[in-house]
Design an enzyme around this catalytic site. Sequence first.
Site, short mmCIF file in Angstrom:
data_model
loop_
_atom_site.label_atom_id
_atom_site.label_comp_id
_atom_site.label_asym_id
_atom_site.label_seq_id
_atom_site.Cartn_x
_atom_site.Cartn_y
_atom_site.Cartn_z
N ASN A 9 10.79 1.03 21.78
CA ASN A 9 11.75 0.50 20.81
C ASN A 9 13.09 0.42 21.53
O ASN A 9 13.76 1.43 21.71
CB ASN A 9 11.83 1.44 19.59
CG ASN A 9 12.91 1.01 18.61
OD1 ASN A 9 13.47 -0.08 18.73
ND2 ASN A 9 13.19 1.87 17.64
N TRP A 10 13.43 -0.80 21.94
CA TRP A 10 14.64 -0.97 22.76
C TRP A 10 15.91 -0.85 21.92
O TRP A 10 17.02 -0.79 22.47
CB TRP A 10 14.60 -2.33 23.46
CG TRP A 10 13.61 -2.42 24.58
CD1 TRP A 10 12.48 -1.66 24.77
CD2 TRP A 10 13.64 -3.34 25.69
NE1 TRP A 10 11.81 -2.04 25.91
CE2 TRP A 10 12.50 -3.08 26.50
CE3 TRP A 10 14.51 -4.36 26.07
CZ2 TRP A 10 12.23 -3.80 27.66
CZ3 TRP A 10 14.23 -5.08 27.22
CH2 TRP A 10 13.11 -4.80 28.01
N LYS A 11 15.76 -0.88 20.59
CA LYS A 11 16.92 -0.84 19.69
C LYS A 11 17.94 -1.92 20.09
O LYS A 11 17.54 -2.97 20.58
CB LYS A 11 17.53 0.56 19.67
CG LYS A 11 16.46 1.63 19.38
CD LYS A 11 17.01 2.96 19.02
CE LYS A 11 15.85 3.93 18.79
NZ LYS A 11 16.27 5.21 18.28
N HIS A 94 12.19 1.31 10.22
CA HIS A 94 12.70 2.36 11.11
C HIS A 94 13.79 3.14 10.38
O HIS A 94 14.54 2.57 9.58
CB HIS A 94 13.26 1.72 12.39
CG HIS A 94 13.59 2.74 13.44
ND1 HIS A 94 14.77 3.46 13.41
CD2 HIS A 94 12.89 3.19 14.51
CE1 HIS A 94 14.77 4.30 14.43
NE2 HIS A 94 13.65 4.16 15.11
N GLU A 96 16.59 4.11 11.24
CA GLU A 96 17.95 3.56 11.42
C GLU A 96 18.18 2.38 10.47
O GLU A 96 19.29 2.19 9.97
CB GLU A 96 18.16 3.15 12.88
CG GLU A 96 18.35 4.38 13.77
CD GLU A 96 17.82 4.23 15.18
OE1 GLU A 96 17.60 3.10 15.65
OE2 GLU A 96 17.62 5.29 15.84
N GLU A 166 8.13 9.46 12.73
CA GLU A 166 9.33 9.78 13.51
C GLU A 166 10.26 10.68 12.70
O GLU A 166 11.04 10.19 11.87
CB GLU A 166 10.08 8.49 13.85
CG GLU A 166 9.28 7.52 14.68
CD GLU A 166 10.19 6.56 15.44
OE1 GLU A 166 10.08 6.51 16.66
OE2 GLU A 166 11.02 5.89 14.80
N GLY A 172 16.49 10.41 19.16
CA GLY A 172 17.68 10.29 19.99
C GLY A 172 18.44 11.60 20.18
O GLY A 172 19.58 11.60 20.64
N SER A 212 12.37 11.32 20.67
CA SER A 212 12.66 11.99 21.94
C SER A 212 11.44 12.20 22.83
O SER A 212 11.36 13.18 23.57
CB SER A 212 13.39 13.32 21.70
OG SER A 212 14.62 13.09 21.04
N GLY A 233 12.04 5.44 22.12
CA GLY A 233 13.36 4.80 22.15
C GLY A 233 13.98 4.91 23.53
O GLY A 233 13.65 4.15 24.45
N GLY A 234 14.87 5.88 23.69
CA GLY A 234 15.63 6.06 24.92
C GLY A 234 14.82 5.93 26.20
O GLY A 234 15.20 5.18 27.12
P1 PGA Z 1 14.04 8.16 20.79
O1 PGA Z 1 13.86 7.04 19.65
O2 PGA Z 1 12.79 8.13 21.61
O3 PGA Z 1 15.25 7.72 21.55
O4 PGA Z 1 14.23 9.46 20.09
C1 PGA Z 1 12.64 6.87 19.00
C2 PGA Z 1 12.76 5.80 17.96
O5 PGA Z 1 13.78 5.74 17.26
O6 PGA Z 1 11.84 4.97 17.79
#
Ligand code: PGA
Length: 248
Positions: A9-11, A94, A96, A166, A172, A212, A233-234
Amino acid sequence: MRKKIIAGNWKMNKTPAETVTLINELKPLVATDEADVVFCVPAISLTTAIEAVKGTNIQIGAQNMYFEESGAYTGEIAPNMLTSIGVKYVVIGHSERREYFAETNETVNKKVIKAFEHGITPIICCGESLTQREQGVTIDFIRQQIKVAFLTVTPDQAKIAVIAYEPIWAIGTGKVATTAQAEEVCKAIRECIDEIYDEVTAEAVRIQYGGSVTAASANELFSQSDIDGGLVGGASLKADFGKIVNYK
Ligand code: PGA
């Protein structure tokens, strides 16, 4: 045996040009037949990304989609816009998007139905806050998210769905859920699908852990019986993603 699915997930990261650079860097590192590999890139880079992954095992996913076919919805993206360029997956709900863009279980449900109607596989996100975990209502909360997300979804559709568990407190933050915590909830999600549908559907649906995930934690997490991969994500923006995909 469920095939693992590992999605990045590149956000809101990477311009179209940077997307090509990163895809070219990651391409050889994520080449595998053992897992489905998906890069969920920003909408503006979808076309570029699809070009860049041609001839590889990588599939491209969107990070959002609207639940109407077309019309006066400024800023939104319709499902057929995604399918017309070859998008196979879409992240729905998601945390977010729930937190900053007012997504609810109901809009998630509408989007999930629309995605299936168009043959796009939804990656349906769920997850509790730290407060909910501390209150001991994690499973109740997740069950509600799942039950509403799947309203009127047929068993055949549900079988191909991807669910991403998640925990919000792990996203994050560098604070990955323990393997036991992640497995407990993923198992409960599978039981919930069994309740809504049947055992065959529950055994078919793929459930990812996200929050994470790193190269160091992937192997233990993805080896759990109810965890079928990850939403990352990250670490999906780095060469580390190759190690996560090849976690074994
Ligand atoms: P993260 O993000 O791996 O940076 O914690 C995961 C996500 O939000 O899908």
